[in-house]
Structure formats: C-alpha cells, structure tokens
Motif scaffolding. Structure first.
Motif, mmCIF file in Angstrom:
data_model
loop_
_atom_site.group_PDB
_atom_site.id
_atom_site.type_symbol
_atom_site.label_atom_id
_atom_site.label_comp_id
_atom_site.label_asym_id
_atom_site.label_seq_id
_atom_site.Cartn_x
_atom_site.Cartn_y
_atom_site.Cartn_z
ATOM 1 N N PRO A 192 18.731 -8.714 22.903
ATOM 2 C CA PRO A 192 20.019 -9.532 22.910
ATOM 3 C C PRO A 192 20.692 -9.823 24.465
ATOM 4 O O PRO A 192 20.862 -10.728 24.782
ATOM 5 C CB PRO A 192 21.068 -8.715 22.018
ATOM 6 N N ARG A 193 20.446 -8.723 25.330
ATOM 7 C CA ARG A 193 21.126 -8.527 26.608
ATOM 8 C C ARG A 193 20.263 -9.656 27.553
ATOM 9 O O ARG A 193 21.077 -10.368 27.949
ATOM 10 C CB ARG A 193 21.093 -7.256 27.068
ATOM 11 N N GLU A 194 18.855 -9.721 27.326
ATOM 12 C CA GLU A 194 18.254 -10.371 28.149
ATOM 13 C C GLU A 194 18.418 -11.955 27.686
ATOM 14 O O GLU A 194 18.405 -12.755 28.668
ATOM 15 C CB GLU A 194 16.806 -10.015 28.089
ATOM 16 N N LEU A 245 19.680 -14.686 30.262
ATOM 17 C CA LEU A 245 18.964 -16.155 30.141
ATOM 18 C C LEU A 245 19.759 -17.440 29.804
ATOM 19 O O LEU A 245 19.906 -18.484 30.725
ATOM 20 C CB LEU A 245 17.829 -16.165 29.230
ATOM 21 N N GLY A 246 20.809 -17.194 28.961
ATOM 22 C CA GLY A 246 21.663 -18.378 28.549
ATOM 23 C C GLY A 246 22.805 -18.580 29.621
ATOM 24 O O GLY A 246 23.245 -19.498 30.063
#
Length: 184
Positions: free
Chosen positions: A174-176, A180-181
C-alpha cells in the motif's frame, strides 16, 4: 449586361467552385473509422483546450488598445476611376479575442456533454476495474514468490517467514502504491 459579367453571377460561380473543391477534399477523407462516443467527446475537450491555450497566447500579444478598437473591414476593388481601397476602423473586439471566447464557449459545451454522458463516472469505474486487476496480479505474484521462498526455508521457520511476509506485504505494497499515485 451579360449574365456572366455581372457581380452576382461571378460570386455564384466562385461559390460553386469552392463547393466543388470542398466536396473533392471530403471525398478523399476515406472511410470513417468506428469511434467510441465517450472517447470522441474527451478528444474534443482536449483539442479545444489546446486551441484555447494557443488563442490565449495570441490575445496576450495584442496591444491593449487594439483589443477593442481597430480595423474591422478592408475592401479593395475597381471603381470608375480605377482601383479603390476602403478601410473601416471602429470599436469592436479583436478577431483573436472573439475566437478565444467562441472556443471557450465550445469547450464549455463539450465538457457539459461529456459530464451529461457520464464519462467521469465511467472513468472511475474503469480505474476501479484496473485497480482490481492490478491487485489480483500483485497477490498472485506475491503468493508465488512466498511459495518459492518457503521451498528453501526449513520447515521449522516456515510459519514465522509466512507471517513476516504477510505483515510486510500489508505494509509495503500500500505504501508503494500510494507513492506511485502521488508521482502520477
């Protein structure tokens, strides 16, 4: 006066020639390609926005006084005493300024049509579907990686490795994806 020599006949002939040329150009456009109406609307919005940006640059180049006063008509011709020339200057918006406002009105209509067609909601559904596909692919990849890792780990620590793996995936993925978002 002979029919072909009067002004009205010449103008009609010029219009007919222009119409014939336009029809030839249209005939050479080829066969129409199928297009998704939603995609066509989005393309119109994008192209109209690009046109507006160019027109804004043109308007910015105009001297302030010329925005509302200047040449609105130039006419040349032949008179009884030879060539004639007439220039009319009056208060009125500059052509680039009028074109800009017309393009802005068109953009507003295209954007409204896109909204009325539910394109924004459609884009959200597509993004959700793509997100679901990515999540499924990531889960499959990570499950297969864990299975491979467990083949080389002693049986006694496989449970511990699995729990660390699951915990790490729940934190790292989720962190990555959020990073990216933010980068997009």
């Amino acid at each position: 006066m002979h029919g072909s020599a009067n002004k009205r006949s010449r103008q009609a002939a010029e219009r007919n020639l222009a119409r014939e040329k336009a029809m030839k150009v249209l005939a050479n456009l080829g066969e129409p390609e199928p297009v998704d109406p939603a995609e066509a609307l989005l393309q119109l919005v994008a192209w109209k926005r690009a046109e507006i940006l160019v027109l804004r640059e043109r308007v910015a180049e105009i001297e302030q006084d010329d925005l509302v006063f200047g040449t609105v008509k130039e006419k040349t011709g032949e008179g009884a005493l030879g060539p004639t020339s007439e220039t009319v200057e009056q208060a009125g918006q500059h052509t680039w300024y009028r074109l800009l406002h017309a393009a802005e009105d068109q953009l507003a209509r295209y954007a409204k049509a896109a909204l009325d067609a539910g394109i924004a909601e459609r884009q959200v559904r597509i993004a959700e579907q793509q997100g679901s596909l990515i999540a499924t692919a990531l889960k499959g990849i990570l499950d297969q990686l864990l299975a491979r890792v467990l083949t080389v780990v002693p049986d006694a620590v496989q449970g511990e490795v699995s729990s660390v793996w699951v915990e790490s995936v729940g934190e790292i993925v989720p962190r990555e994806l959020r990073a990216l978002g933010r980068a997009a």
